[in-house]
Scaffold this motif. Sequence first.
Motif, PDB file in Angstrom:
ATOM      1  N   ILE A  86       0.836  -1.201   0.000  1.00 23.70           N
ATOM      2  CA  ILE A  86       0.000   0.000   0.000  1.00 23.70           C
ATOM      3  C   ILE A  86       0.870   1.249   0.000  1.00 23.70           C
ATOM      4  N   ALA A  87       1.970   1.229   0.767  1.00 25.46           N
ATOM      5  CA  ALA A  87       2.854   2.388   0.846  1.00 25.46           C
ATOM      6  C   ALA A  87       3.472   2.712  -0.511  1.00 25.46           C
ATOM      7  N   ALA A  88       3.869   1.676  -1.268  1.00 26.78           N
ATOM      8  CA  ALA A  88       4.486   1.908  -2.574  1.00 26.78           C
ATOM      9  C   ALA A  88       3.497   2.547  -3.546  1.00 26.78           C
ATOM     10  N   VAL A  89       2.269   2.024  -3.585  1.00 28.61           N
ATOM     11  CA  VAL A  89       1.254   2.588  -4.478  1.00 28.61           C
ATOM     12  C   VAL A  89       0.898   4.010  -4.048  1.00 28.61           C
ATOM     13  N   ALA A  90       0.706   4.212  -2.749  1.00 32.89           N
ATOM     14  CA  ALA A  90       0.350   5.536  -2.246  1.00 32.89           C
ATOM     15  C   ALA A  90       1.458   6.549  -2.515  1.00 32.89           C
TER      16      ALA A  90
END
Length: 547
Positions: free
Chosen positions: A491-495
């Motif tokens: 999620i952190a990478a996409v966000a």
Amino acid sequence: MTTAIANHLIIAPIVLPLLVGAALLLMDDRRRPLKALLSVSSTAALLVISMFLVWRADGMTALSHTVSYPLGNWPAPFGIVLVLDRLSAMMVLLTSVLGLAGLVFSLARWHRAGPHFHTLFLFQLMGLNGAFLTGDLFNLFVFFEILLAASYGLVLHGMGVVRVKAGLHYIVVNLAASSLFLIGVSLIYGVSGTLNMADLALRIPTLAESDRMFLEAGAAILGVAFLVKAGMWPLSFWLPTAYAAASAPAAAVFAIMTKVGVYVLLRLSLLLFGNGAAESAHFGTQVLLYGGMATIAFGAVGVLATQTMSRLAGYSVLVSSGTLLAAIGVGNATATSGALFYLVNSTLAIGGFFLLIELVERGRDPGADVLAVTMAAYGYTDEDDVAEEVEVGERIPTVVAFLGGSFIAFALLLAGLPPLSGFIAKFALLTAIMDPAGIGTGGPQYVVTWVLVALLILSGLSAMLAMTRIGIQTFWSPIDGVVPGVRGVEIAAVAFLLLLCVALTVRAGTVFDFMESTAASLHAPTDYINSVLQGRAGAAGQGGATP
């Protein structure tokens, strides 16, 4: 920070991933946590260094915005030289951003799916950074081979029948492109006696007519090699399948690997074949214009026809490449600045979309998209079944809400709709193309202008229709209601990539100032030539520099 240390940081984007990648190769593969820590830490350091390089390239004195770094202190054109300017610094920063996002995403599971993942990934970053920083065609070939060799391992990472089949096709095509690259470089060197880009810019205007024919033949062969990498139609048959089959972190980085071809074509077309290149001025620009338009059309049709998200992303890469190639073919500084903004936006959006696709498809049956289309074609609905199974007022899981919101954001970015940066990029390109100083205001060129405008608008419409259709099938009426399990790093990478696109929207004015300065320096490359050859451009009457 002293000037000497600051100068040596120019080579850091090449040396840092090389040293760390080599060290990880010597470590036991069972020590994956330590290898992951070293890999992510070095990539984060690379991001900080690249941010400094962008600041330096944009914050130089009025005398020079370009810095050359002669390896071994051998003067150009006899020695290897790295060149930092706004364009190369921007591309290195973009590589670092995608590299960090891809590596963080891979920590969930992909870095354990095969041996030496981190080494391959870092060597990929090294090859990309070297290709963007080098000022010599032969060393461009060397870095081109390094990034391709690493990409061969990454495209096959995780194995599987589909991935191996697509990977083998990818390897064969790129080996053929490498052969063309070598042939083109050999012809250019045989005629000019140099492969230093700045030195070539000075020698091309003075070539004899008989030699000029061989030079242009070599440049054409070299151009084909990079058009294969950029994915121009009809040389793009391999790209959607290969990118769709690759693992999500690898595909995210491949989004910028495609831009290597675009970068080189932009650099060489303006440096070597600008207004000052005598009879060779504007060589190949019409091919880029019409080839880019054909690529946009092919990519838009592919986006509409595909039934899977991964192939939709692959065809979106083709639309992006076609748009950039056509903008280079337009040939004015305003179009170039808009193209640079579009390059950054589309690369971040497509890279993030590749990461998102895996999270969305993780909770779905692999044949769900095709089955949904078949059900719709036969008019079958299961509304009664859904009404029985789903309770009124059921809470939407947080994961599904994040995935759905991210999907909508990427749909807006890829389609070029407001309020995000995709709209700003498309609007800037359309404004530049429709300007009277653009392609032309009368005759056949007037028709070309409006055809290109129509293609840009229709490509956005096709992306919106395709994303809407797949979004409805995935989030609105899914055949299976499994909530995918995702991890925080994913999620952190996409966000992270989505937030950067939002930042591009909020700070569009500042970013456009940088892009306009970059485009102006590309169209008047005297500063680049002077920096590499220590003032010889002025003595030689500016050679290939655009007045």
